[in-house]
Scaffold this motif. Structure first.
Motif, PDB file in Angstrom:
ATOM      1  N   ASN A  76      -0.372  10.583  10.101  1.00 35.42           N
ATOM      2  CA  ASN A  76       1.088  10.565   9.909  1.00 35.42           C
ATOM      3  C   ASN A  76       1.525   9.257   9.252  1.00 35.42           C
ATOM      4  O   ASN A  76       2.438   9.223   8.421  1.00 35.42           O
ATOM      5  CB  ASN A  76       1.778  10.758  11.258  1.00 35.42           C
ATOM      6  N   PHE A  77       0.876   8.167   9.641  1.00 34.01           N
ATOM      7  CA  PHE A  77       1.253   6.882   9.032  1.00 34.01           C
ATOM      8  C   PHE A  77       0.957   6.882   7.535  1.00 34.01           C
ATOM      9  O   PHE A  77       1.780   6.459   6.723  1.00 34.01           O
ATOM     10  CB  PHE A  77       0.500   5.738   9.711  1.00 34.01           C
ATOM     11  N   TRP A  78      -0.258   7.312   7.154  1.00 34.35           N
ATOM     12  CA  TRP A  78      -0.581   7.332   5.720  1.00 34.35           C
ATOM     13  C   TRP A  78       0.415   8.215   4.950  1.00 34.35           C
ATOM     14  O   TRP A  78       0.818   7.882   3.829  1.00 34.35           O
ATOM     15  CB  TRP A  78      -1.987   7.881   5.479  1.00 34.35           C
ATOM     16  N   ARG A  79       0.847   9.272   5.594  1.00 26.92           N
ATOM     17  CA  ARG A  79       1.690  10.237   4.909  1.00 26.92           C
ATOM     18  C   ARG A  79       3.137   9.766   4.805  1.00 26.92           C
ATOM     19  O   ARG A  79       3.785   9.931   3.777  1.00 26.92           O
ATOM     20  CB  ARG A  79       1.608  11.571   5.667  1.00 26.92           C
ATOM     21  N   SER A  80       3.676   9.156   5.855  1.00 27.81           N
ATOM     22  CA  SER A  80       5.112   8.899   5.859  1.00 27.81           C
ATOM     23  C   SER A  80       5.513   7.438   6.042  1.00 27.81           C
ATOM     24  O   SER A  80       6.661   7.087   5.793  1.00 27.81           O
ATOM     25  CB  SER A  80       5.785   9.733   6.957  1.00 27.81           C
ATOM     26  N   GLY A  81       4.579   6.602   6.439  1.00 26.90           N
ATOM     27  CA  GLY A  81       4.972   5.212   6.705  1.00 26.90           C
ATOM     28  C   GLY A  81       4.344   4.198   5.785  1.00 26.90           C
ATOM     29  O   GLY A  81       4.829   3.072   5.640  1.00 26.90           O
ATOM     30  N   TYR A  82       3.254   4.557   5.180  1.00 28.70           N
ATOM     31  CA  TYR A  82       2.504   3.588   4.381  1.00 28.70           C
ATOM     32  C   TYR A  82       3.294   3.091   3.195  1.00 28.70           C
ATOM     33  O   TYR A  82       3.241   1.908   2.846  1.00 28.70           O
ATOM     34  CB  TYR A  82       1.191   4.219   3.923  1.00 28.70           C
ATOM     35  N   ALA A  83       4.040   3.957   2.520  1.00 28.75           N
ATOM     36  CA  ALA A  83       4.756   3.564   1.280  1.00 28.75           C
ATOM     37  C   ALA A  83       5.690   2.399   1.553  1.00 28.75           C
ATOM     38  O   ALA A  83       5.768   1.450   0.749  1.00 28.75           O
ATOM     39  CB  ALA A  83       5.513   4.768   0.714  1.00 28.75           C
ATOM     40  N   GLU A  84       6.412   2.450   2.620  1.00 35.39           N
ATOM     41  CA  GLU A  84       7.366   1.379   2.926  1.00 35.39           C
ATOM     42  C   GLU A  84       6.624   0.091   3.262  1.00 35.39           C
ATOM     43  O   GLU A  84       7.017  -1.000   2.830  1.00 35.39           O
ATOM     44  CB  GLU A  84       8.241   1.814   4.104  1.00 35.39           C
ATOM     45  N   VAL A  85       5.534   0.211   4.023  1.00 32.29           N
ATOM     46  CA  VAL A  85       4.737  -0.978   4.371  1.00 32.29           C
ATOM     47  C   VAL A  85       4.120  -1.562   3.107  1.00 32.29           C
ATOM     48  O   VAL A  85       4.082  -2.791   2.922  1.00 32.29           O
ATOM     49  CB  VAL A  85       3.649  -0.600   5.404  1.00 32.29           C
ATOM     50  N   ARG A  86       3.615  -0.707   2.198  1.00 35.14           N
ATOM     51  CA  ARG A  86       3.012  -1.171   0.938  1.00 35.14           C
ATOM     52  C   ARG A  86       4.013  -1.973   0.116  1.00 35.14           C
ATOM     53  O   ARG A  86       3.689  -3.028  -0.449  1.00 35.14           O
ATOM     54  CB  ARG A  86       2.526   0.039   0.131  1.00 35.14           C
ATOM     55  N   LYS A  87       5.223  -1.451   0.031  1.00 34.81           N
ATOM     56  CA  LYS A  87       6.258  -2.128  -0.750  1.00 34.81           C
ATOM     57  C   LYS A  87       6.501  -3.542  -0.231  1.00 34.81           C
ATOM     58  O   LYS A  87       6.588  -4.507  -1.000  1.00 34.81           O
ATOM     59  CB  LYS A  87       7.531  -1.299  -0.688  1.00 34.81           C
ATOM     60  N   GLU A  88       6.583  -3.662   1.075  1.00 32.46           N
ATOM     61  CA  GLU A  88       6.854  -4.975   1.679  1.00 32.46           C
ATOM     62  C   GLU A  88       5.670  -5.919   1.498  1.00 32.46           C
ATOM     63  O   GLU A  88       5.848  -7.102   1.138  1.00 32.46           O
ATOM     64  CB  GLU A  88       7.145  -4.790   3.177  1.00 32.46           C
ATOM     65  N   LEU A  89       4.447  -5.399   1.703  1.00 32.89           N
ATOM     66  CA  LEU A  89       3.284  -6.263   1.622  1.00 32.89           C
ATOM     67  C   LEU A  89       2.952  -6.670   0.193  1.00 32.89           C
ATOM     68  O   LEU A  89       2.444  -7.779  -0.053  1.00 32.89           O
ATOM     69  CB  LEU A  89       2.077  -5.579   2.261  1.00 32.89           C
ATOM     70  N   ARG A  90       3.202  -5.794  -0.812  1.00 35.54           N
ATOM     71  CA  ARG A  90       2.969  -6.160  -2.218  1.00 35.54           C
ATOM     72  C   ARG A  90       3.832  -7.350  -2.618  1.00 35.54           C
ATOM     73  O   ARG A  90       3.424  -8.199  -3.409  1.00 35.54           O
ATOM     74  CB  ARG A  90       3.282  -4.972  -3.141  1.00 35.54           C
ATOM     75  N   ALA A  91       5.043  -7.365  -2.056  1.00 37.52           N
ATOM     76  CA  ALA A  91       5.955  -8.463  -2.412  1.00 37.52           C
ATOM     77  C   ALA A  91       5.450  -9.788  -1.823  1.00 37.52           C
ATOM     78  O   ALA A  91       5.637 -10.852  -2.431  1.00 37.52           O
ATOM     79  CB  ALA A  91       7.350  -8.146  -1.894  1.00 37.52           C
ATOM     80  N   LEU A 141      -3.408  -4.591  10.432  1.00 36.21           N
ATOM     81  CA  LEU A 141      -3.046  -5.990  10.241  1.00 36.21           C
ATOM     82  C   LEU A 141      -2.775  -6.305   8.785  1.00 36.21           C
ATOM     83  O   LEU A 141      -3.411  -5.768   7.865  1.00 36.21           O
ATOM     84  CB  LEU A 141      -4.178  -6.895  10.736  1.00 36.21           C
ATOM     85  N   ALA A 142      -1.823  -7.218   8.554  1.00 34.87           N
ATOM     86  CA  ALA A 142      -1.560  -7.783   7.220  1.00 34.87           C
ATOM     87  C   ALA A 142      -2.649  -8.801   6.914  1.00 34.87           C
ATOM     88  O   ALA A 142      -3.444  -9.162   7.788  1.00 34.87           O
ATOM     89  CB  ALA A 142      -0.187  -8.428   7.214  1.00 34.87           C
ATOM     90  N   PRO A 143      -2.732  -9.283   5.688  1.00 31.88           N
ATOM     91  CA  PRO A 143      -3.709 -10.340   5.371  1.00 31.88           C
ATOM     92  C   PRO A 143      -3.583 -11.561   6.280  1.00 31.88           C
ATOM     93  O   PRO A 143      -4.551 -12.294   6.473  1.00 31.88           O
ATOM     94  CB  PRO A 143      -3.384 -10.671   3.922  1.00 31.88           C
ATOM     95  N   SER A 144      -2.408 -11.731   6.867  1.00 29.03           N
ATOM     96  CA  SER A 144      -2.211 -12.857   7.783  1.00 29.03           C
ATOM     97  C   SER A 144      -2.778 -12.595   9.182  1.00 29.03           C
ATOM     98  O   SER A 144      -2.678 -13.423  10.059  1.00 29.03           O
ATOM     99  CB  SER A 144      -0.719 -13.150   7.912  1.00 29.03           C
ATOM    100  N   ARG A 145      -3.357 -11.409   9.369  1.00 26.71           N
ATOM    101  CA  ARG A 145      -3.934 -10.966  10.636  1.00 26.71           C
ATOM    102  C   ARG A 145      -2.862 -10.629  11.663  1.00 26.71           C
ATOM    103  O   ARG A 145      -3.142 -10.525  12.854  1.00 26.71           O
ATOM    104  CB  ARG A 145      -4.898 -12.007  11.237  1.00 26.71           C
ATOM    105  N   ARG A 146      -1.640 -10.434  11.197  1.00 28.09           N
ATOM    106  CA  ARG A 146      -0.584 -10.005  12.113  1.00 28.09           C
ATOM    107  C   ARG A 146      -0.362  -8.506  11.954  1.00 28.09           C
ATOM    108  O   ARG A 146      -0.414  -7.973  10.848  1.00 28.09           O
ATOM    109  CB  ARG A 146       0.726 -10.748  11.797  1.00 28.09           C
ATOM    110  N   PRO A 147      -0.072  -7.790  13.084  1.00 28.87           N
ATOM    111  CA  PRO A 147       0.118  -6.345  12.979  1.00 28.87           C
ATOM    112  C   PRO A 147       1.375  -6.003  12.182  1.00 28.87           C
ATOM    113  O   PRO A 147       2.430  -6.601  12.385  1.00 28.87           O
ATOM    114  CB  PRO A 147       0.278  -5.908  14.434  1.00 28.87           C
ATOM    115  N   VAL A 148       1.186  -5.045  11.247  1.00 33.56           N
ATOM    116  CA  VAL A 148       2.352  -4.529  10.531  1.00 33.56           C
ATOM    117  C   VAL A 148       2.631  -3.095  10.956  1.00 33.56           C
ATOM    118  O   VAL A 148       3.704  -2.553  10.668  1.00 33.56           O
ATOM    119  CB  VAL A 148       2.130  -4.579   9.004  1.00 33.56           C
TER     120      VAL A 148
END
Length: 833
Positions: A793-808, A778-785
């Motif tokens: 596999n997510f930490w390895r290949s998907g997290y970077a893109e999610v991090r970029k979006e959530l940092r913004a 979940l994002a800080p808004s409690r919605r699934p990202v």
């Protein structure tokens, strides 16, 4: 045609009589198949008498019809040079011509059944011949079963079963694989034509048209035999033909005629005759000189009349076998003609054979002699063809209700009296009551009238009975209803038997309406109804009926002697009012304290109810009843309204899901409590004690109830393998959503903020690793990202893109580059150390 030494013709069956004798010497039983006209009825009994097979005993031949029984006895007497009532005799209803010298007796069905009742070993009888077995009357079926049992006790008793159209293999197997002897028939050529009736049941016009056709083309001067359904139809056709001129005398032949009248019709020679007959002329009876048959295609068949609760003759289409039998009457002595009063297409629609009577009549009066002869355990009674279980159960229920059977199914004293009295048990119960309380002579008239009343006549029963008794005093006038003459003859027999059965019966000068209602109450207690609203009533088992009028008051009790199907359901007919006080005085009224669920209150209330059988006479509410009964009634109501009752909270729902998953994935480890709807309802039943309403049940703590069902040894396993909550790297305990795992490919859901999951290398797996968890990050808004069951596999290949979006979007929050080495946190950013 061959002739014997005495000059008489040799009939086909005589060529196989030595085989019949040999079969009886070896097996004590034989099945003789011989078609109509082969001579089996008149040739077999005298042959067996002369053969010496009878020893010193008597031969009794069962003949279904009275007319045929008299004629057969006379033919056999002629062959044995005997006078009727001497060496050869007969006994039918209303007539007896037998003596101590009689060695060959022809009897009708009811006579032989009653002989079994009075003498179950048939002392003095060495051979029983069942003629016309193909007609499959219930009497013949029952007698065959009696004889089958009796053979186990008497090794000197021989049995001959004779049939014209029925294949004998089943009978032979039933009698211990006895031999089957077959005789060829002898039938001259027949010319068959079809002449449909001008309109339905217009028998008079149809017969007249057929006669004109017969007399106008190749008239050979022989008698014409006309088959009609019954006596009323014969009388109507006779009156119709009387308006025309015919080259033959119109005569009648049926069982209601006197023996002198029947003899006149059957006598050979004399003027040419048009013989209007019922199916008495179909088998066992040769009318000499007949060369033409007109067949109306109907007969009167005994069937159960559900409207009256009695057996009754109904007009039915004949079978194909019967049509063949009738046609054969025209070809016994010479070539003949047959005219069938139906369309040729109807011929193909005829049933091959008649349905056995045991499957279409009420069994009550037939079960009494069976129980008297065999005992109460009907499961081991050797029926040749068992009746339907439902029909058997219903008949036994009626006999218990009438007091003919005790709780163990044995005959009571009243039942024995009813067995010996030739009436349906309902009517016999009425007569027995009147014999004790007075008015037997009037009650017997009612018993004689009731089965004969026409359905379309709805005058009151008292009027019918009174009119009948007035007519009896001077029967020269017109009968008050069509079956009055039959009722008259039946009444005379009943009066003779009643003097022997109830010699001290109380007399009563006048017939009162009250008497009639009381008698009927003894025969029809299951036809009790109570008026619930104008034009409506309810009876036993909650059966509702409509009324022909609203003359009865709400709450009034009455008997409905007829129940008809109508558009709005069953409709009551022949209504007889009943006083409520009579029930306690003359019937067995049972008082029950019951717990009843009231849907309006959604609660169980206590009631005191009074019952006659399954009819609720009355009830009082608000009485104290057994707490166990209350709990049972409440549990039943809860089961019927389960969705409204079963309202567990969220925690109980989660436990329920965990237990369901334990059944799927941990069944090998321990026995888990049943948590399907039946199991839950059984659990609820155990906790209904002390409660009275659905509202009480909705307050139950289902979590505690379910948890109590899990043994202590299994709770640790459940908490370890299917825990209510999972601890994530941040230290938080997150509730697992197990409901999503119940589907075919479902997974339990763990929904947590992505920061709380940092450092978790692999996706959690439950139930000994058999059940992967589906992680909702979940994002800080409690919605699934991200939704995944592969965290690595997510930490390895998907997290970077999610991090970029959530940092913004959430710049103040903690978004490390390496989630596997980062600290899992509960808040916005890690605490400063």
């Amino acid at each position: 045609m061959k002739a014997g030494a005495t000059g008489r013709s040799v009939l086909p069956v005589e060529t196989v009589l030595p085989q019949v004798a040999e079969a009886l010497r070896r097996h004590r039983a034989v099945v003789l198949e011989a078609p109509t006209g082969s001579g089996k009825t008149t040739r077999v009994p005298p042959f067996l008498y002369r053969s010496g097979l009878l020893g010193d005993g008597q031969l009794v031949m069962l003949q279904p019809r009275r007319v045929a029984a008299r004629a057969c006895a006379r033919a056999i007497a002629d062959q044995l040079d005997s006078h009727l009532g001497d060496l050869v005799g007969y006994q039918v209803r209303f007539e007896r011509r037998v003596s101590a010298k009689t060695r060959v007796a022809v009897v009708t069905e009811g006579i032989l059944t009653r002989r079994f009742i009075s003498d179950s070993l048939l002392e003095g009888v060495s051979c029983v011949v069942l003629d016309e077995f193909h007609e499959r009357s219930i009497h013949t079926d029952t007698l065959l079963a009696f004889l089958h049992e009796l053979r186990q006790l008497r090794d000197d008793l021989t049995i001959v079963v004779m049939s014209a159209t029925l294949r004998g293999e089943a009978i032979a197997a039933y009698l211990g694989d006895c031999p089957i002897v077959r005789a060829e028939g002898r039938l001259f050529p027949l010319e068959t034509s079809y002449l449909p009736l001008p309109k339905r049941h217009a028998f008079g016009e149809g017969v007249a048209d057929a006669l004109r056709q017969l007399f106008s083309v190749n008239d050979d001067g022989g008698h014409v035999l006309v088959f009609l359904p019954g006596v009323p139809e014969i009388e109507r056709v006779r009156r119709f033909l009387a308006e025309g001129a015919w080259p033959a005398e119109v005569t009648c032949l049926h069982g209601s005629l006197s023996s002198e009248e029947q003899d006149r019709v059957l006598a050979p020679g004399g003027p040419r005759r048009i013989i209007l007959a019922t199916n008495v002329a179909e088998t066992s009876l040769t009318i000499y000189g007949v060369s033409a048959v007109i067949d109306a295609g109907y007969h009167k068949q005994m069937t159960y009349d559900v409207f009256r609760g009695l057996n009754r003759l109904e007009m039915k289409r004949i079978s194909l076998a019967s049509a063949v039998q009738r046609a054969g009457r025209a070809g016994r002595q010479r070539a003949g003609r047959v005219i069938r009063l139906w369309d040729p297409t109807q011929q193909a629609l005829l049933e091959a054979e008649e349905r056995a009577e045991i499957h279409r009549v009420d069994l009550c009066d037939h079960l009494l002699p069976i129980i008297d002869f065999h005992g109460p355990n009907l499961a081991d009674f050797p029926f040749f063809e068992p009746p339907a279980a439902a029909s058997l159960d219903e008949s036994l229920k009626v006999l218990h209700m009438l007091g003919a059977l005790d709780p163990a199914g044995r005959l009571t004293e009243k039942g024995r009296t009813m067995t010996a009295f030739p009436l349906h048990p309902r009517l016999a119960s009425m007569a027995a009551f009147a014999a004790e309380h007075g008015g037997l002579e009037h009650a017997l008239a009612l018993c004689a009238v009731l089965p004969e009343l026409p359905r379309e006549d709805h005058r009151g029963l008292p009027e019918h009975v009174e009119d009948f008794r007035v007519w009896l005093a001077d029967p020269r006038g017109r009968p008050p209803f069509p079956g009055a003459r039959t009722a008259q003859r039946g009444l005379r027999q009943l009066e003779r038997l009643a003097k022997k059965t109830w010699p001290r019966a109380k007399a009563r000068a006048n017939l009162r309406d009250e008497d009639l209602a009381l008698w009927l109450l003894q025969g029809y207690p299951d036809r009790l109804f109570r008026v619930t609203a104008p034009g409506a009533a309810v009876g036993g088992g909650g059966r509702g009926v409509t009324l022909p009028n609203d003359h009865l008051k709400v709450g009034q009790l009455f008997l409905a002697l007829e129940l008809r199907d109508g558009k709005g359901g069953a409709r009551a007919g022949r209504i007889v009012p009943v006083a409520a006080t009579w029930l306690d005085a003359y019937l067995e009224v049972e008082t029950r304290l019951v717990a009843v669920y009231d849907p309006r209150r959604q609660a169980v209330v206590g009631k005191r109810q009074r019952w006659v059988g399954d009819f609720l006479v009355g009830e009082k509410e608000g009485v104290k009843v057994d707490d166990v009964a209350v709990a049972e009634a409440l549990a039943d109501a809860a089961g019927a309204d389960w969705e409204r009752v079963f309202q567990p909270d969220d925690r109980a729902k989660r436990l329920l899901c965990r237990l369901q998953l334990a059944h799927q994935h941990l069944a090998d480890d321990t026995d888990w409590p049943a948590v399907d709807p039946p199991g839950l309802q059984a659990l609820l039943r155990d906790h209904c004690f002390g409660k009275r309403s659905l509202a009480d049940l909705r307050k139950l703590n289902w979590y505690d109830l379910l948890l109590q069902q899990v043994p202590w040894s299994a709770r640790e396993l459940l908490d370890r393998e299917l825990p209510e909550k999972l601890t994530v790297p941040s230290g938080s305990r997150i509730t697992v959503d197990y409901e999503a795992a119940l589907g075919p490919a479902g997974r339990p859901i763990l929904a947590a903020r992505i920061q709380e999951m940092f450092g978790l290398q692999q996706t959690p797996r439950l139930a000994r690793g058999r059940l992967p968890v589906l992680c909702h990050l979940l994002a800080p808004s409690r919605r699934p990202v991200q939704v995944t069951e592969d965290l690595a596999n997510f930490w390895r290949s998907g997290y970077a893109e999610v991090r970029k979006e959530l940092r913004a979007r959430y710049a103040k929050h903690y978004w490390p580059e390496n989630p596997l080495e980062a600290e899992a946190i509960r808040g916005v950013r890690p605490r400063k150390k």
